[in-house]
Design an enzyme around this catalytic site. Structure first.
Site, PDB file in Angstrom:
ATOM      1  N   ASP A  45       0.873  -0.995  -0.264  1.00  0.00           N
ATOM      2  CA  ASP A  45       0.289  -0.342  -0.211  1.00  0.00           C
ATOM      3  C   ASP A  45       0.658   1.508   0.480  1.00  0.00           C
ATOM      4  O   ASP A  45       1.838   1.596   0.357  1.00  0.00           O
ATOM      5  CB  ASP A  45      -0.811  -0.455   1.189  1.00  0.00           C
ATOM      6  CG  ASP A  45      -2.072   1.482   1.055  1.00  0.00           C
ATOM      7  OD1 ASP A  45      -3.201   0.549   0.416  1.00  0.00           O
ATOM      8  OD2 ASP A  45      -2.432   2.088   0.753  1.00  0.00           O
ATOM      9  N   ILE A  46       0.414   2.146  -0.706  1.00  0.00           N
ATOM     10  CA  ILE A  46       1.384   3.573  -0.628  1.00  0.00           C
ATOM     11  C   ILE A  46       1.793   4.572   0.385  1.00  0.00           C
ATOM     12  O   ILE A  46       2.416   5.025   0.280  1.00  0.00           O
ATOM     13  CB  ILE A  46       0.682   4.069  -2.225  1.00  0.00           C
ATOM     14  CG1 ILE A  46       1.641   5.381  -2.382  1.00  0.00           C
ATOM     15  CG2 ILE A  46      -0.450   4.809  -1.881  1.00  0.00           C
ATOM     16  CD1 ILE A  46       1.574   5.864  -4.394  1.00  0.00           C
TER      17      ILE A  46
ATOM     18  N   ASN B 260     -13.174  -3.121   1.663  1.00  0.00           N
ATOM     19  CA  ASN B 260     -13.734  -2.630   1.353  1.00  0.00           C
ATOM     20  C   ASN B 260     -15.042  -2.664   0.767  1.00  0.00           C
ATOM     21  O   ASN B 260     -14.418  -2.310  -0.004  1.00  0.00           O
ATOM     22  CB  ASN B 260     -13.852  -1.251   2.165  1.00  0.00           C
ATOM     23  CG  ASN B 260     -12.967  -0.484   3.123  1.00  0.00           C
ATOM     24  OD1 ASN B 260     -13.243  -0.909   4.935  1.00  0.00           O
ATOM     25  ND2 ASN B 260     -11.630   0.089   3.438  1.00  0.00           N
TER      26      ASN B 260
ATOM     27  N   VAL C 252     -10.800   2.374  -3.771  1.00  0.00           N
ATOM     28  CA  VAL C 252     -10.548   2.354  -5.228  1.00  0.00           C
ATOM     29  C   VAL C 252     -11.488   1.467  -5.549  1.00  0.00           C
ATOM     30  O   VAL C 252     -12.029  -0.084  -5.526  1.00  0.00           O
ATOM     31  CB  VAL C 252      -9.300   2.046  -5.093  1.00  0.00           C
ATOM     32  CG1 VAL C 252      -8.109   1.066  -6.486  1.00  0.00           C
ATOM     33  CG2 VAL C 252      -8.209   2.463  -4.850  1.00  0.00           C
TER      34      VAL C 252
ATOM     35  N   HIS D 128     -10.231  -5.539  -4.051  1.00  0.00           N
ATOM     36  CA  HIS D 128      -9.236  -5.812  -2.690  1.00  0.00           C
ATOM     37  C   HIS D 128      -8.531  -6.017  -1.833  1.00  0.00           C
ATOM     38  O   HIS D 128      -9.650  -5.564  -0.421  1.00  0.00           O
ATOM     39  CB  HIS D 128      -8.027  -3.946  -3.170  1.00  0.00           C
ATOM     40  CG  HIS D 128      -8.763  -3.324  -2.697  1.00  0.00           C
ATOM     41  ND1 HIS D 128      -9.744  -1.853  -3.267  1.00  0.00           N
ATOM     42  CD2 HIS D 128      -8.276  -2.200  -1.789  1.00  0.00           C
ATOM     43  CE1 HIS D 128     -10.434  -1.120  -2.493  1.00  0.00           C
ATOM     44  NE2 HIS D 128      -9.589  -0.749  -1.029  1.00  0.00           N
TER      45      HIS D 128
HETATM   46  P1  AMP Z   1     -10.090   1.283   0.552  1.00  0.00           P
HETATM   47  O1  AMP Z   1     -10.290   2.655   0.903  1.00  0.00           O
HETATM   48  O2  AMP Z   1     -10.082  -0.180   0.851  1.00  0.00           O
HETATM   49  O3  AMP Z   1     -10.678   1.726  -0.886  1.00  0.00           O
HETATM   50  O4  AMP Z   1      -8.028   1.329  -0.089  1.00  0.00           O
HETATM   51  C1  AMP Z   1      -7.681   1.851  -0.684  1.00  0.00           C
HETATM   52  C2  AMP Z   1      -5.696   2.043  -0.862  1.00  0.00           C
HETATM   53  O5  AMP Z   1      -5.266   1.971  -1.659  1.00  0.00           O
HETATM   54  C3  AMP Z   1      -5.711   2.853   0.361  1.00  0.00           C
HETATM   55  O6  AMP Z   1      -4.932   2.108   1.111  1.00  0.00           O
HETATM   56  C4  AMP Z   1      -4.521   2.899  -0.397  1.00  0.00           C
HETATM   57  O7  AMP Z   1      -3.133   4.183   0.506  1.00  0.00           O
HETATM   58  C5  AMP Z   1      -4.455   2.751  -1.491  1.00  0.00           C
HETATM   59  N1  AMP Z   1      -3.898   2.752  -2.817  1.00  0.00           N
HETATM   60  C6  AMP Z   1      -4.118   4.204  -3.246  1.00  0.00           C
HETATM   61  N2  AMP Z   1      -3.239   4.510  -4.495  1.00  0.00           N
HETATM   62  C7  AMP Z   1      -2.331   3.280  -4.556  1.00  0.00           C
HETATM   63  C8  AMP Z   1      -1.285   3.139  -5.202  1.00  0.00           C
HETATM   64  N3  AMP Z   1      -0.928   3.547  -7.311  1.00  0.00           N
HETATM   65  N4  AMP Z   1      -0.671   1.707  -4.894  1.00  0.00           N
HETATM   66  C9  AMP Z   1      -0.658   1.241  -3.655  1.00  0.00           C
HETATM   67  N5  AMP Z   1      -1.841   1.600  -2.717  1.00  0.00           N
HETATM   68  C10 AMP Z   1      -2.055   2.667  -3.079  1.00  0.00           C
END
Ligand code: AMP
Length: 130
Positions: A33-34, A91, A100, A104
């Site tokens: 995760d970023i 989520n 996103v 995931h």
């Molecule tokens: P959610 O709120 O469950 O949709 O989580 C989305 C997750 O994606 C968050 O923890 C972000 O930090 C992560 N995220 C967003 N963009 C990226 C990316 N380019 N690479 C890795 N993680 C990401």
């Protein structure tokens, strides 16, 4: 919700933007995760256009459903989390604050994570929840 082919994880799957890869097979890709919320915070995504767990389990072929779930377990193993333990979380939708729109599974680990239903998990500000 219709699948958005331009969501950020679709772009990662197409190699259009980079990721810090942890594990990959025919069914899934796992990457860091970023914005990590624990010492280890990895995301596992299926290789297919599915918005959420409900969409995935209703519409994905059986081999993909099985392969994706196995990939979550393998990723946790490869990260060395199996012995001390870890948490998985997915989520879905607005109430869960899904950011996103590509399914995931988060894997959190690397420290004691506290009980599950405290803090963020219930929308509060307390410590310990994810
Ligand atoms: P959610 O709120 O469950 O949709 O989580 C989305 C997750 O994606 C968050 O923890 C972000 O930090 C992560 N995220 C967003 N963009 C990226 C990316 N380019 N690479 C890795 N993680 C990401």
């Amino acid at each position: 919700m219709a699948y958005d082919e331009n969501n950020i994880f679709a772009k990662i799957l197409r190699d259009e933007i980079p990721c810090k890869k942890v594990y990959e097979d025919d069914f899934a890709l796992a990457f860091h995760d970023i914005n990590p919320q624990a010492p280890v915070h990895v995301l596992v995504i299926p290789k297919g256009p599915y918005v959420s767990m409900a969409d995935f389990t209703a519409h994905a072929p059986d081999d993909l459903v099985a392969g994706f779930m196995r990939a979550v377990g393998k990723t946790a193993e490869e990260l060395g989390l199996a012995e001390d333990g870890y948490r998985t979380l997915a989520n879905a939708g607005e109430n869960a604050h899904q950011e996103v729109p590509h399914l995931h599974i988060h894997i959190f680990g690397g420290k004691p994570l506290g009980p599950m239903l405290v803090g963020h998990a219930l929308g509060g500000e307390g410590p310990g929840g994810y």
